[in-house]
Design a protein around this motif. Structure first.
Motif, PDB file in Angstrom:
ATOM      1  N   ASP A   1       4.426  -1.902  -0.351  1.00 56.89           N
ATOM      2  CA  ASP A   1       3.324  -0.980  -0.076  1.00 56.89           C
ATOM      3  C   ASP A   1       3.026  -1.052   1.421  1.00 56.89           C
ATOM      4  O   ASP A   1       2.547  -2.080   1.914  1.00 56.89           O
TER       5      ASP A   1
ATOM      6  N   SER B   1       0.912   0.928   3.045  1.00 58.83           N
ATOM      7  CA  SER B   1      -0.310   1.675   3.361  1.00 58.83           C
ATOM      8  C   SER B   1      -1.148   0.960   4.421  1.00 58.83           C
ATOM      9  O   SER B   1      -1.713   1.607   5.327  1.00 58.83           O
TER      10      SER B   1
ATOM     11  N   CYS C   1       0.454   1.593   7.838  1.00 56.35           N
ATOM     12  CA  CYS C   1       0.254   2.969   8.317  1.00 56.35           C
ATOM     13  C   CYS C   1      -1.187   3.226   8.739  1.00 56.35           C
ATOM     14  O   CYS C   1      -1.443   3.844   9.778  1.00 56.35           O
ATOM     15  N   GLU C   2      -2.136   2.735   7.940  1.00 58.20           N
ATOM     16  CA  GLU C   2      -3.550   3.025   8.212  1.00 58.20           C
ATOM     17  C   GLU C   2      -4.084   2.234   9.397  1.00 58.20           C
ATOM     18  O   GLU C   2      -4.752   2.780  10.279  1.00 58.20           O
TER      19      GLU C   2
ATOM     20  N   LYS D   1       3.312   6.135  11.092  1.00 60.13           N
ATOM     21  CA  LYS D   1       4.111   6.531   9.944  1.00 60.13           C
ATOM     22  C   LYS D   1       5.582   6.466  10.348  1.00 60.13           C
ATOM     23  O   LYS D   1       5.921   6.644  11.529  1.00 60.13           O
TER      24      LYS D   1
END
Length: 311
Positions: free
Chosen positions: A283, A285, A288-289, A294
């Motif tokens: 994962d 996420s 990226c956050e 990305k």
């Protein structure tokens, strides 16, 4: 920005060198001579990554260390105790470098670890916050290095960034991906046409882009990041994708995964079967956050770039 890169002659290191020497404002120092020396590139030479290596000449004036060097493979006849050999290089050598880096005033230490720290198989995607569960000596050594680095960070305050990539693919990639490419290139029929697992991968260009983002991003300090392309493929899908990118057919025979697993166990190839038949998802996420990042390339684009450059 003055950066010291270890492992410059490795698969990842060479790709990092190629990108970093093109970045304005970066003076890059290497611990291996892998490229002609340019105005923004300085080469040093160190024989071995160990607890006794003196890094003082290379660390002077550096602001960031990217530590990509590691012991990744040990043949069975090389060492009676593989974990001890991995520890000597990946743990003791890493912590020695980090201690000297902190003493030299390095602001940030980026450690390239492995998703193997989380484990080598899962049913739900690994997250950076998951409890580590290394199952092999190499991954165990990386986990021990991580623990030592965190202890040091708390005592000294040098910023630490840890990146755990899954299987890395790219032009002339070694290891498992290189084996897959070789099988397809030779036109070998493979009994892998009915595998419905899910594997996360990361293209070399995506991983390099992530590492560069971590060099000076404020939110990267003292974090663990999982790397990936953001797309998961089955072994069957990956082989077909490799074949398409190469312009060669993937000759895949649909054999049930259970039968393959049984046969591999009988032949003593359980670990290999697990890498081909099992699932390992990550994962990304948080990556990226937190970093506003990305992956620049999709898996399809990454595979295509592998063979465009290889021609």
């Amino acid at each position: 920005m003055k950066i010291l890169l270890t492992g410059a002659t490795g698969f990842l290191g060479r790709a990092l060198v190629a990108r970093l020497i093109q970045q304005d404002g970066i003076c890059l120092s290497l611990t291996r001579r892998s490229q002609p020396v340019r105005s923004n590139l300085i080469a040093h030479f160190f024989g071995e990554l160990s607890a006794d290596t003196d890094w003082s000449s290379a660390l002077a004036g550096q602001q960031v260390v990217i530590h990509a060097a590691a012991r990744a493979h040990i043949t069975k006849d090389k060492a009676a105790d593989p974990l001890a050999e991995y520890r000597r290089v990946n743990v003791e050598g890493t912590l020695n470098l980090a201690q000297q880096a902190a003493a030299a005033g390095v602001k940030r230490f980026i450690f390239i670890s492995s998703i193997g720290v989380n484990g080598n198989i899962n049913t739900d995607p690994f997250a950076a916050s998951d409890q580590p569960n290394p199952a092999e000596p190499y991954a165990q050594s990386k986990w021990e290095a991580e623990q030592g680095l965190w202890e040091m960070q708390q005592e000294i305050g040098m910023e630490l960034v840890i990146i755990r990539p899954p299987l890395v693919y790219g032009p002339s990639a070694p290891g498992n991906f290189g084996s897959l490419v070789s099988w397809i290139e030779k036109g070998i029929p493979l009994p892998l046409g009915a595998i419905y697992n899910k594997r996360s991968l990361v293209g070399i260009d995506n991983l390099v882009d992530l590492i560069i983002r971590c060099i000076d991003h404020p939110a990267a300090a003292n974090q663990v990041f999982l790397a990936g392309d953001g797309e998961d493929l089955s072994t069957t899908e990956l082989l077909r994708g490799v074949g398409k990118a190469m312009g060669k057919p993937a000759r895949l025979i649909p054999v049930p995964a259970g039968l393959l697993q049984f046969g591999a166990t009988l032949l003593g190839k359980k670990a290999m079967a697990q890498r081909l038949l099992g699932s390992l998802q990550v994962d990304i996420s948080k990556t990226c956050e937190l970093l506003d990042w990305k992956p620049p390339y999709t898996v399809e684009e990454g595979l295509k770039r592998c063979f465009e450059r290889a021609k």
